[in-house]
Scaffold this active site. Structure first.
Site, PDB file in Angstrom:
ATOM      1  N   GLY A   1       0.853  -1.187   0.000  1.00 29.30           N
ATOM      2  CA  GLY A   1       0.000   0.000   0.000  1.00 29.30           C
ATOM      3  C   GLY A   1       0.885   1.232   0.000  1.00 29.30           C
TER       4      GLY A   1
ATOM      5  CG  ASP B   1      -9.013   1.690   3.940  1.00 25.72           C
ATOM      6  OD1 ASP B   1      -9.432   1.740   2.769  1.00 25.72           O
ATOM      7  OD2 ASP B   1      -9.681   2.049   4.925  1.00 25.72           O
TER       8      ASP B   1
END
Lengths: 258, 416
Positions: A72, A155
């Protein structure tokens, strides 16, 4: 004409000067922060690590394979900071969002192309790939291939029904332990306390990981990496601007008990 | 109303056990008479017999884990579990039940609930011990080496083409992967004649052979030519179409039949004969295999039936086959290996009495619609013909073009 539009037009007119490499602009690559990790995206991934052609990513392979993975990686801040610190190590960013991946690709290409570049390694040791790391990490990396794994500002997936989509979970830790070699280090950081506690709980419970506090990290020479983890990313900078907290949690991968 | 198909065949001693939606049926395998039956409150998703053949483990749609006494089919215990499970097996030592749910996690429970477990009505689900998990949909798993040996590994497969080898009971230690499948993997088998080998099958036109402990692919077996003509069931059309289908801007009405989908449902072996079935295919497929000459070419053949094969089970020399058939066709067929002709041949199966009826089972072929992947992303930087470039696209393109220009030697015309 609004200020933003005027600036944009001026930027466009300022191009085409020889010797000046135009860096990609994030506003051209903006995409929603959330992507559904369970969807069948039209992702390309190798059938197995042996099928992966790393020459596409790194111009000077010299028989090496990536050793650090930034899961990510967002806009690539960590990659750009770490690359020159570890010029002999291949570092890979993984990002699920197409446009963001494209931004990082363009950014790295532009950095490599800069004339009179002084960064050690010349950014040739960093690259990015569009991938779903939750599902396909073992497709990219052999057992124990990596020595560092990064999860920066993941997230949070706040709702309970979305917890399964969190990048750290009991079942995923087994896969992270598989690609990370014994002695390797996982770095996690978030500004969301709830997510930090979730990650710590799962890592603490997982028998193959052992928490490393900051003294240990410093003593073992990971201080500059920790600093990059804290400050190098866009997300990290945003948190600082908003005076948020940053919760760091790092773990050492222990040897297999069997 | 239709006669329900028999799923999950289990053969033991003189009986044949079958599951038909909420019903557990035990038949005399010689006469076909129904010896005993029980009906649960909801559809049975998974069923397994323990090695002693005294306990029948049943998981239903109501998220209940039942243990029934096999000889009477009376419920000895019921536990509430957190998620519906589709796979159940009992460990060779008879002590644990392993259940896997479709989200990809596998849990272990003691065969019999400890004395202090609250009995029905249970409000809190019992927490099993998490053994391992996949992020993708878990399709099947087995213990290795195969029973009756003490298991040391778990071999599990998922919809994203992975075959994973984890330790058992420490399922969090992944030993290796068998990577190479290009479609979902739905069946795994370790041949008793060669327990270091693993056969796998799924959506591909090939079966694969692995040395599983090394994660090494040894070879493939092309089966598509023999299998495809015999897949007679098309994937059901889902009420909610996958996103890619929704986005298609076609003017044509979608009249075309959905394409055939392959899904190997079970692989077994008897000595050097490998048998396998596919969901929605009206045959049992097989080939002879020389376990000492792994590269030799194989001749894949089919034993055809009048209806799609739902499941099959080995029982000594007999192979019981359940069929998705309506009266007057029989729901049960039998086959055996004929050494003389080196072929699988049909033998007589008893006519089963009292197979329950119910609403037609729409779930049976659902995997054919759910297993294949539907990419919902399209190339994001491709310009549609005639569309004006957006500011974002123009900005991205400028950077790309300048980088491209740097890679090519400058021609006189391009210097401004």
């Amino acid at each position: 004409m609004g200020k933003r539009k005027r600036q944009a037009m001026e930027e466009e007119e300022a191009i085409d000067q020889p010797g000046v490499i135009k860096m990609p602009q994030k506003r051209h690559y903006r995409q929603r922060a959330h992507a559904n990790v369970f969807s069948d995206h039209a992702l390309e991934y190798p059938t197995s690590p042996a099928d992966m052609d790393w020459t596409v990513h790194y111009p000077e392979l010299n028989g090496r394979k990536p050793e650090f993975a930034d899961v990510g990686c967002g806009f690539g801040g960590l990659l750009v900071a770490l690359g020159p610190l570890f010029p002999d190590t291949l570092i890979l960013g993984m990002e699920i969002r197409t446009q963001v991946t494209q931004y990082v690709e363009d950014r790295i290409a532009a950095l490599r192309a800069q004339p009179e570049q002084t960064a050690p390694g010349g950014y040739k040791n960093i690259s990015v790939i569009r991938a779903n790391a939750m599902k396909f990490l073992p497709n990219f990396f052999d057992k124990h291939q990596l020595s560092k794994l990064f999860f920066l500002f993941p997230d949070p997936h706040f709702k309970a029904r979305k917890h399964k989509a969190r990048i750290i979970s009991s079942t995923l830790l087994a896969e992270y332990a598989y690609v990370l070699r014994p002695g390797g280090v996982v770095y996690t950081i978030t500004d969301v306390r709830d997510l930090h506690e979730w990650m710590v709980k799962h890592f603490d419970e997982f028998p193959l990981f052992e928490r490393m506090d900051e003294d240990v990290l410093e003593k073992e020479g990971h201080g500059d990496v920790v600093q990059a983890v804290r400050t190098a990313t866009e997300e990290g900078k945003k948190v600082e601007r908003n005076s948020g907290d940053k919760f760091l949690a790092c773990y050492r991968r222990l040897p297999d008990p069997i | 109303m239709a006669r329900l198909a028999l799923s999950t065949l289990i053969a033991r001693d003189d009986v044949l056990l079958a599951v038909a939606r909420e019903h557990v049926l035990v038949y005399d395998k010689f006469t076909g008479s129904l010896l005993r039956t029980t009906k649960l409150e909801s559809r049975i998703r998974a069923c397994a017999l323990d090695p002693s053949a005294r306990n029948l483990v049943v998981v239903d749609d109501g998220k209940k884990l039942h243990v029934l006494a096999f000889d009477t089919l009376t419920v000895q215990s019921t536990r509430s579990i957190a998620k519906k499970s589709d796979i159940a097996l009992v460990t060779p030592n008879g002590e644990q039940i392993l259940l896997a749910d479709k989200f990809g996690d596998a849990f272990a429970y003691p065969l019999h609930p400890p004395a202090d477990t609250p009995t029905l009505p249970a409000t809190e689900p019992v927490l099993g011990e998490l053994i391992f998990g996949h992020v993708s949909t878990l399709t099947t798993f087995l213990l290795a080496p195969p029973a009756p040996a003490d298991p040391k590994f778990i071999i599990s497969a998922d919809r994203d083409e992975h075959i994973r080898i984890s330790h058992y009971p420490l399922g969090y230690v992944i030993h290796t992967f068998c990577l190479g499948s290009t479609k979902y993997v739905t069946a795994l088998h370790i041949p008793p004649s060669a327990p270091e080998l693993l056969l796998s099958g799924g959506g591909e036109d090939e079966l694969r052979l692995w040395r599983w402990h090394e994660g090494k692919l040894l070879r493939t077996f092309p089966v598509g030519d023999v299998v495809r003509p015999r897949v007679t069931v098309r994937p059901p059309v889902l009420k909610t179409k996958p996103p890619a289908a929704k986005r298609q801007k076609t003017d044509e009405v979608e009249e075309t039949e959905p394409e055939k989908v392959l899904a190997v449902s079970r692989i077994e072996s008897i000595d050097n004969v490998v048998l396998f079935s596919l969901l929605g295919a009206n045959a049992l497929f097989y080939f002879q295999m020389d376990w000492s000459a792994l590269d030799a070419a194989v001749d894949v053949r089919a034993l055809e039936f009048d209806s799609p094969v739902v499941d099959f089970v080995l029982d000594g020399d007999t192979i019981w086959v359940s069929l998705d058939a309506q009266p007057p066709s029989a729901p049960l067929a039998a086959a055996t290996w004929d050494a003389g002709s080196t072929a699988l041949v049909m033998t007589t199966a008893p006519a089963l009495s009292s197979v329950p009826e119910g609403d037609a089972d729409t779930d049976l072929y659902l995997p054919l619609a759910l297993l294949p992947k539907h990419p919902d992303d399209e190339g994001w930087d491709v310009l549609e013909a005639g569309e004006a470039m957006s500011d974002k696209q123009r900005g991205r393109r400028k950077v790309k073009e300048q980088l491209k220009a740097l890679q090519q030697p400058a021609s006189p015309a391009s210097v401004s």
